[in-house]
Design a protein around this motif. Structure first.
Motif, PDB file in Angstrom:
ATOM      1  N   ASP A 134      -2.627   4.706   3.373  1.00 14.19           N
ATOM      2  CA  ASP A 134      -1.763   5.562   4.186  1.00 14.19           C
ATOM      3  C   ASP A 134      -0.357   5.632   3.586  1.00 14.19           C
ATOM      4  O   ASP A 134       0.267   6.691   3.558  1.00 14.19           O
ATOM      5  CB  ASP A 134      -1.693   5.054   5.623  1.00 14.19           C
ATOM      6  CG  ASP A 134      -3.034   5.136   6.332  1.00 14.19           C
ATOM      7  OD1 ASP A 134      -3.860   6.004   5.959  1.00 14.19           O
ATOM      8  OD2 ASP A 134      -3.269   4.325   7.249  1.00 14.19           O
ATOM      9  N   GLU A 135       0.146   4.502   3.112  1.00 10.26           N
ATOM     10  CA  GLU A 135       1.467   4.479   2.492  1.00 10.26           C
ATOM     11  C   GLU A 135       1.478   5.294   1.199  1.00 10.26           C
ATOM     12  O   GLU A 135       2.429   6.005   0.915  1.00 10.26           O
ATOM     13  CB  GLU A 135       1.908   3.032   2.216  1.00 10.26           C
ATOM     14  CG  GLU A 135       3.283   2.912   1.643  1.00 10.26           C
ATOM     15  CD  GLU A 135       4.395   3.467   2.545  1.00 10.26           C
ATOM     16  OE1 GLU A 135       5.445   3.859   1.985  1.00 10.26           O
ATOM     17  OE2 GLU A 135       4.217   3.528   3.771  1.00 10.26           O
ATOM     18  N   LEU A 136       0.418   5.210   0.436  1.00 12.87           N
ATOM     19  CA  LEU A 136       0.324   6.006  -0.785  1.00 12.87           C
ATOM     20  C   LEU A 136       0.321   7.502  -0.483  1.00 12.87           C
ATOM     21  O   LEU A 136       0.934   8.279  -1.217  1.00 12.87           O
ATOM     22  CB  LEU A 136      -0.949   5.643  -1.556  1.00 12.87           C
ATOM     23  CG  LEU A 136      -0.834   4.436  -2.454  1.00 12.87           C
ATOM     24  CD1 LEU A 136      -2.208   4.020  -2.965  1.00 12.87           C
ATOM     25  CD2 LEU A 136       0.087   4.712  -3.609  1.00 12.87           C
ATOM     26  N   ILE A 137      -0.351   7.894   0.567  1.00  9.32           N
ATOM     27  CA  ILE A 137      -0.359   9.310   0.960  1.00  9.32           C
ATOM     28  C   ILE A 137       1.067   9.761   1.260  1.00  9.32           C
ATOM     29  O   ILE A 137       1.514  10.814   0.782  1.00  9.32           O
ATOM     30  CB  ILE A 137      -1.281   9.551   2.176  1.00  9.32           C
ATOM     31  CG1 ILE A 137      -2.738   9.363   1.776  1.00  9.32           C
ATOM     32  CG2 ILE A 137      -1.055  10.944   2.762  1.00  9.32           C
ATOM     33  CD1 ILE A 137      -3.707   9.377   2.940  1.00  9.32           C
ATOM     34  N   ARG A 138       1.804   8.955   2.047  1.00 12.63           N
ATOM     35  CA  ARG A 138       3.189   9.306   2.383  1.00 12.63           C
ATOM     36  C   ARG A 138       4.069   9.368   1.133  1.00 12.63           C
ATOM     37  O   ARG A 138       4.857  10.292   0.957  1.00 12.63           O
ATOM     38  CB  ARG A 138       3.769   8.310   3.380  1.00 12.63           C
ATOM     39  CG  ARG A 138       3.284   8.511   4.805  1.00 12.63           C
ATOM     40  CD  ARG A 138       4.063   7.669   5.800  1.00 12.63           C
ATOM     41  NE  ARG A 138       3.749   6.243   5.703  1.00 12.63           N
ATOM     42  CZ  ARG A 138       2.712   5.662   6.278  1.00 12.63           C
ATOM     43  NH1 ARG A 138       1.855   6.374   6.978  1.00 12.63           N
ATOM     44  NH2 ARG A 138       2.503   4.370   6.153  1.00 12.63           N
ATOM     45  N   LEU A 139       3.923   8.395   0.261  1.00 14.99           N
ATOM     46  CA  LEU A 139       4.726   8.379  -0.971  1.00 14.99           C
ATOM     47  C   LEU A 139       4.382   9.557  -1.874  1.00 14.99           C
ATOM     48  O   LEU A 139       5.277  10.209  -2.424  1.00 14.99           O
ATOM     49  CB  LEU A 139       4.509   7.069  -1.735  1.00 14.99           C
ATOM     50  CG  LEU A 139       5.196   5.830  -1.193  1.00 14.99           C
ATOM     51  CD1 LEU A 139       4.700   4.587  -1.933  1.00 14.99           C
ATOM     52  CD2 LEU A 139       6.705   5.954  -1.319  1.00 14.99           C
ATOM     53  N   ALA A 140       3.094   9.813  -2.070  1.00  4.20           N
ATOM     54  CA  ALA A 140       2.667  10.863  -2.993  1.00  4.20           C
ATOM     55  C   ALA A 140       3.091  12.250  -2.527  1.00  4.20           C
ATOM     56  O   ALA A 140       3.357  13.128  -3.361  1.00  4.20           O
ATOM     57  CB  ALA A 140       1.159  10.808  -3.185  1.00  4.20           C
ATOM     58  N   GLU A 141       3.180  12.468  -1.218  1.00  6.88           N
ATOM     59  CA  GLU A 141       3.628  13.773  -0.706  1.00  6.88           C
ATOM     60  C   GLU A 141       5.027  14.115  -1.190  1.00  6.88           C
ATOM     61  O   GLU A 141       5.345  15.264  -1.440  1.00  6.88           O
ATOM     62  CB  GLU A 141       3.587  13.783   0.823  1.00  6.88           C
ATOM     63  CG  GLU A 141       2.198  13.882   1.388  1.00  6.88           C
ATOM     64  CD  GLU A 141       2.183  13.763   2.902  1.00  6.88           C
ATOM     65  OE1 GLU A 141       3.222  13.412   3.514  1.00  6.88           O
ATOM     66  OE2 GLU A 141       1.109  14.002   3.480  1.00  6.88           O
ATOM     67  N   ARG A 142       5.862  13.091  -1.341  1.00  2.00           N
ATOM     68  CA  ARG A 142       7.238  13.310  -1.811  1.00  2.00           C
ATOM     69  C   ARG A 142       7.307  13.423  -3.327  1.00  2.00           C
ATOM     70  O   ARG A 142       8.334  13.831  -3.856  1.00  2.00           O
ATOM     71  CB  ARG A 142       8.138  12.177  -1.338  1.00  2.00           C
ATOM     72  CG  ARG A 142       8.260  12.107   0.168  1.00  2.00           C
ATOM     73  CD  ARG A 142       9.308  11.132   0.603  1.00  2.00           C
ATOM     74  NE  ARG A 142       9.194   9.855  -0.077  1.00  2.00           N
ATOM     75  CZ  ARG A 142       9.158   8.681   0.517  1.00  2.00           C
ATOM     76  NH1 ARG A 142       9.222   8.620   1.828  1.00  2.00           N
ATOM     77  NH2 ARG A 142       9.068   7.572  -0.158  1.00  2.00           N
ATOM     78  N   SER A 157      -7.958   0.666  -2.695  1.00  2.00           N
ATOM     79  CA  SER A 157      -6.950   0.233  -1.726  1.00  2.00           C
ATOM     80  C   SER A 157      -7.624  -0.233  -0.443  1.00  2.00           C
ATOM     81  O   SER A 157      -8.779   0.075  -0.192  1.00  2.00           O
ATOM     82  CB  SER A 157      -5.961   1.367  -1.442  1.00  2.00           C
ATOM     83  OG  SER A 157      -6.633   2.498  -0.951  1.00  2.00           O
ATOM     84  N   ALA A 158      -6.856  -0.974   0.345  1.00  2.00           N
ATOM     85  CA  ALA A 158      -7.367  -1.493   1.609  1.00  2.00           C
ATOM     86  C   ALA A 158      -6.225  -1.540   2.611  1.00  2.00           C
ATOM     87  O   ALA A 158      -5.053  -1.610   2.240  1.00  2.00           O
ATOM     88  CB  ALA A 158      -7.960  -2.893   1.414  1.00  2.00           C
ATOM     89  N   GLY A 159      -6.582  -1.514   3.882  1.00  2.00           N
ATOM     90  CA  GLY A 159      -5.567  -1.605   4.924  1.00  2.00           C
ATOM     91  C   GLY A 159      -4.641  -0.394   4.930  1.00  2.00           C
ATOM     92  O   GLY A 159      -5.069   0.730   4.697  1.00  2.00           O
TER      93      GLY A 159
END
Length: 153
Positions: free
Chosen positions: A82-90, A76-78
């Motif tokens: 960070d978006e994946l971290i937020r999504l995966a937490e849920r 991943s880049a950019g």
């Protein structure tokens, strides 16, 4: 036929080659007799998985909890990581019973070196939508630069 010669239909194969005139049944691709010159790669003529397929499977594995988020760090880049971290937490694709699978993938190429893709993700009777963008870097590797996940249907 000279001694030691083989009929064309019994052509010798070596690692990384497919005899001319044969079809690789699993992929239905055109035959080739040119060996791959890149070690660790699939032989020439064997279709490589599309980057959209590989990334969709990897993203589903991360968002369903089958793989850790850091598995996407080098892919991943950019802001995508960070978006994946937020999504995966849920845990948006975590399910009880049926494992989520990629049912369909589509893509659009807005410019050279960029792919915008969507995938339908199914788990049992649930269907979700996932969109992601891939960009090819200077090192010619594809990286996910954006990811979004739609709600259940």
């Amino acid at each position: 036929m000279p001694s030691g010669a083989r009929p064309a239909s019994l052509g010798r194969t070596t690692a990384g080659t497919v005899p001319a005139g044969t079809t690789h049944a699993a992929h239905g691709g055109p035959p080739t007799d040119a060996p791959s010159t890149r070690p660790g790669r699939l032989p020439a003529g064997v279709p490589q998985p599309r980057p959209t397929d590989r990334f969709a499977e990897l993203l589903v594995a991360v968002l369903s909890g089958q793989r850790p988020v850091h598995a996407m760090l080098r892919h991943s880049a950019g802001q995508a990581y960070d978006e994946l971290i937020r999504l995966a937490e849920r845990g948006p694709l975590r399910t009880r019973g049926a494992r989520p699978v990629v049912r369909d993938i589509g893509w659009f190429v807005p410019r050279e070196g960029a792919i915008e893709a969507f995938a339908r993700i199914g788990a049992g009777d649930r269907l979700r939508a996932m969109a992601f963008r891939l960009e090819r870097g200077r090192d010619l590797r594809w990286r996910c630069t954006a990811v979004e996940l739609g709600g259940p249907r």
